[in-house]
Design an enzyme around this catalytic site. Structure first.
Site, PDB file in Angstrom:
ATOM      1  N   PRO A 169     -70.142  23.174 -85.438  1.00 41.33           N
ATOM      2  CA  PRO A 169     -71.426  22.810 -86.048  1.00 41.33           C
ATOM      3  C   PRO A 169     -72.411  22.303 -85.001  1.00 41.33           C
ATOM      4  CG  PRO A 169     -69.751  21.131 -86.476  1.00 41.33           C
ATOM      5  CD  PRO A 169     -69.052  22.285 -85.838  1.00 41.33           C
ATOM      6  N   MET A 170     -73.626  22.833 -85.028  1.00 43.83           N
ATOM      7  CA  MET A 170     -74.626  22.398 -84.036  1.00 43.83           C
ATOM      8  C   MET A 170     -76.025  22.323 -84.631  1.00 43.83           C
ATOM      9  SD  MET A 170     -73.392  24.166 -80.534  1.00 43.83           S
ATOM     10  CE  MET A 170     -72.975  25.672 -81.359  1.00 43.83           C
ATOM     11  N   GLN A 177     -71.749  22.481 -93.083  1.00 38.29           N
ATOM     12  CA  GLN A 177     -71.364  21.113 -92.735  1.00 38.29           C
ATOM     13  C   GLN A 177     -72.281  20.150 -93.497  1.00 38.29           C
ATOM     14  OE1 GLN A 177     -72.136  18.982 -88.994  1.00 38.29           O
ATOM     15  NE2 GLN A 177     -69.932  18.609 -88.858  1.00 38.29           N
ATOM     16  N   HIS A 230     -68.816  16.113 -92.818  1.00 36.49           N
ATOM     17  CA  HIS A 230     -69.061  15.565 -91.472  1.00 36.49           C
ATOM     18  C   HIS A 230     -68.646  14.089 -91.454  1.00 36.49           C
ATOM     19  CE1 HIS A 230     -70.591  14.787 -87.607  1.00 36.49           C
ATOM     20  NE2 HIS A 230     -71.790  15.341 -87.680  1.00 36.49           N
ATOM     21  N   TYR A 284     -71.678   8.893 -87.806  1.00 38.22           N
ATOM     22  CA  TYR A 284     -72.512   8.984 -89.010  1.00 38.22           C
ATOM     23  C   TYR A 284     -71.815   8.257 -90.168  1.00 38.22           C
ATOM     24  CZ  TYR A 284     -75.156  11.975 -85.954  1.00 38.22           C
ATOM     25  OH  TYR A 284     -75.879  12.439 -84.881  1.00 38.22           O
ATOM     26  N   ARG A 314     -71.305  24.687 -77.211  1.00 38.30           N
ATOM     27  CA  ARG A 314     -72.319  25.194 -76.281  1.00 38.30           C
ATOM     28  C   ARG A 314     -72.081  26.646 -75.868  1.00 38.30           C
ATOM     29  NH1 ARG A 314     -71.424  20.030 -72.767  1.00 38.30           N
ATOM     30  NH2 ARG A 314     -69.420  20.411 -73.780  1.00 38.30           N
TER      31      ARG A 314
HETATM   32  C1  LIG Z   1     -76.999  21.118 -79.608  1.00 36.73           C
HETATM   33  C2  LIG Z   1     -75.810  20.470 -80.262  1.00 36.73           C
HETATM   34  C3  LIG Z   1     -75.890  20.044 -81.583  1.00 36.73           C
HETATM   35  C4  LIG Z   1     -74.769  19.483 -82.227  1.00 36.73           C
HETATM   36  N1  LIG Z   1     -74.858  19.173 -83.558  1.00 36.73           N
HETATM   37  C5  LIG Z   1     -73.730  18.812 -84.234  1.00 36.73           C
HETATM   38  C6  LIG Z   1     -73.740  18.705 -85.657  1.00 36.73           C
HETATM   39  O1  LIG Z   1     -74.745  18.962 -86.347  1.00 36.73           O
HETATM   40  N2  LIG Z   1     -72.593  18.322 -86.253  1.00 36.73           N
HETATM   41  C7  LIG Z   1     -71.443  18.035 -85.543  1.00 36.73           C
HETATM   42  O2  LIG Z   1     -70.418  17.683 -86.147  1.00 36.73           O
HETATM   43  N3  LIG Z   1     -71.407  18.158 -84.205  1.00 36.73           N
HETATM   44  C8  LIG Z   1     -72.497  18.572 -83.542  1.00 36.73           C
HETATM   45  N4  LIG Z   1     -72.443  18.793 -82.185  1.00 36.73           N
HETATM   46  C9  LIG Z   1     -71.147  18.663 -81.474  1.00 36.73           C
HETATM   47  C10 LIG Z   1     -70.439  20.026 -81.381  1.00 36.73           C
HETATM   48  O3  LIG Z   1     -69.995  20.460 -82.660  1.00 36.73           O
HETATM   49  C11 LIG Z   1     -69.215  19.976 -80.423  1.00 36.73           C
HETATM   50  O4  LIG Z   1     -68.287  19.050 -80.909  1.00 36.73           O
HETATM   51  C12 LIG Z   1     -69.637  19.602 -79.006  1.00 36.73           C
HETATM   52  O5  LIG Z   1     -70.716  20.413 -78.566  1.00 36.73           O
HETATM   53  C13 LIG Z   1     -68.471  19.772 -78.031  1.00 36.73           C
HETATM   54  O6  LIG Z   1     -68.060  21.127 -77.990  1.00 36.73           O
HETATM   55  P1  LIG Z   1     -68.432  22.070 -76.726  1.00 36.73           P
HETATM   56  O7  LIG Z   1     -67.914  21.362 -75.513  1.00 36.73           O
HETATM   57  O8  LIG Z   1     -67.679  23.353 -77.016  1.00 36.73           O
HETATM   58  O9  LIG Z   1     -69.906  22.242 -76.711  1.00 36.73           O
HETATM   59  C14 LIG Z   1     -73.553  19.315 -81.513  1.00 36.73           C
HETATM   60  C15 LIG Z   1     -73.494  19.706 -80.164  1.00 36.73           C
HETATM   61  C16 LIG Z   1     -74.592  20.292 -79.537  1.00 36.73           C
HETATM   62  C17 LIG Z   1     -74.463  20.764 -78.118  1.00 36.73           C
END
Ligand SMILES: Cc1cc2nc3c(=O)[nH]c(=O)nc-3n(C[C@H](O)[C@H](O)[C@H](O)COP(=O)(O)O)c2cc1C
Length: 361
Positions: A22-23, A96, A170, A175, A315
């Protein structure tokens, strides 16, 4: 390769074990999902499972600019554009559902943010016009807690009407659910605070309410035992999250537990460095997703060692819409551009290239 093996998740057949994590991407002006978002998610439909960006369950649940909601009929219709596009492209997508609790500001909704206890988060609130100090949140009464649980239930029903394949609660990253779980942010003296079994109550009541709206194995829960994002501190996170994983295991019938991987215990009394994924694996017997800092090789290694069943990529999925295909042909990966993570319109969103046909063989 294990990452490219099929996996059965409830009634879904995942073509591989890659999860798009989720992002939040802040591209839903007015809080309604739109065509641009549909294009972005559809480009990533070859992931085994997509988990949507956090989507707020009510007005006061919002904490950032232009994040989408999931509580009105307009928002339902916006999400339908997204889910239909993902399904037409052959994909699967969970919503999410998100309540930021105290990590909010009246700037976004004109309301005082809410939390288990009246303790503002550290740092400043992100506001488009410049950072502002966080406000002291209103401590929810027991009846307001019940209303919040009903808002989670309602959001789960809207997600279903919006044709999602399931929902992820979530519970991570400081949060509202994490605020209830942790001793540093929950200083209540009623049945929602104090001993671990009381701090767990909100998570478990939300989970049961959301599960009521869905069939078996369509609801996942995300937790982040390690780290202290948004001031999420606990006297003994290993004990707190051990209890949480065990309780979720006892509930049964979840689609999965999704762990944000990071060492736990660094802020605990005895500085135990416990791996979040290993802790979840030892206490939760169902499908486990692990996300956090994985490269292709380390994700493959985690599956090989059976640390988790599915690996989430955040990412890497921003920059590589066809990540599964790139892994299959061992192609070079695109680099994500941080400057467009949280704004930028099409740029850094729907313009990352997929492999050309000639590169795919
Ligand atoms: C731009 C961005 C937005 C994110 N938004 C959320 C989100 O809305 N909900 C959530 O649970 N995690 C969010 N995360 C965390 C990611 O889900 C993930 O746990 C984190 O990027 C680590 O994984 P990675 O190393 O593969 O990027 C976000 C991360 C990034 C980079």
């Amino acid at each position: 390769m294990h990452l490219l093996e099929r996996y059965t998740l409830g009634r879904l057949r995942l073509p591989n074990r890659l999860v798009m994590a989720p992002m939040t991407r802040n591209r839903a002006p007015g809080g309604v999902a739109n065509d641009r978002m549909a294009a972005y998610y559809a480009q990533r439909a070859s992931a085994g499972l997509i988990i949507s960006e956090g989507t707020q369950i009510s007005r006061v649940a919002q904490g950032y600019q232009d994040t989408p909601g999931i509580y009105t009929t307009d928002q339902r219709d916006g999400w339908r554009i997204v889910t239909d596009a993902v399904h037409a492209a052959g994909g699967r997508i969970f919503a999410q559902i998100w309540h930021v609790g105290r990590v909010s500001h009246s700037f976004y909704h004109g309301l005082t943010p809410v939390a288990p206890s009246p303790i503002p988060p550290p740092g400043k609130a992100y506001i488009p016009t410049g950072p502002l100090p966080y406000e002291t949140p209103h401590a929810l009464s027991v009846s307001e807690i019940q209303e919040t649980i009903e808002q989670f239930r309602h959001a789960a029903a809207i997600a279903r009407a919006a044709r999602f394949d399931g929902v992820e609660i979530h519970g991570a990253n400081g949060y509202i659910i994490d605020q209830f779980l942790r001793s540093g942010t929950n200083q209540r003296t009623d049945e929602y605070g104090g001993p671990i079994e009381n701090r767990l109550r909100f998570l478990l009541e939300v989970t049961r309410a959301v599960m009521d709206e869905w069939e078996e194995r369509c609801v996942g829960v995300r937790l982040s035992p390690g780290g202290t994002t948004n001031g999420a501190v606990d006297n003994d996170p290993v004990a707190t999250f051990s209890a949480a994983f065990s309780a979720l295991d006892r509930i049964g019938g979840l689609a999965y537990v999704h762990v944000v991987e990071a060492p736990i215990g660094t802020n605990g009394p005895d500085e135990r460095a416990v791996c979040a994924t290993e802790l979840a694996r030892s206490l939760y017997s169902g499908t486990l997703i692990s996300t956090g800092g994985y490269a292709v090789e380390s994700g493959e290694h985690a599956l090989e060692r059976r640390c988790a069943d599915l690996i989430g990529f955040g990412r890497l999925y921003i920059a590589n819409p066809d990540l599964a295909e790139r892994i299959r042909v061992n192609a070079t990966l695109n680099e994500p551009d941080r400057s467009t993570f949280y704004s930028g319109g099409d740029r850094g969103y729907v313009d990352y290239p997929s492999l050309a046909p000639a590169e795919r063989s």
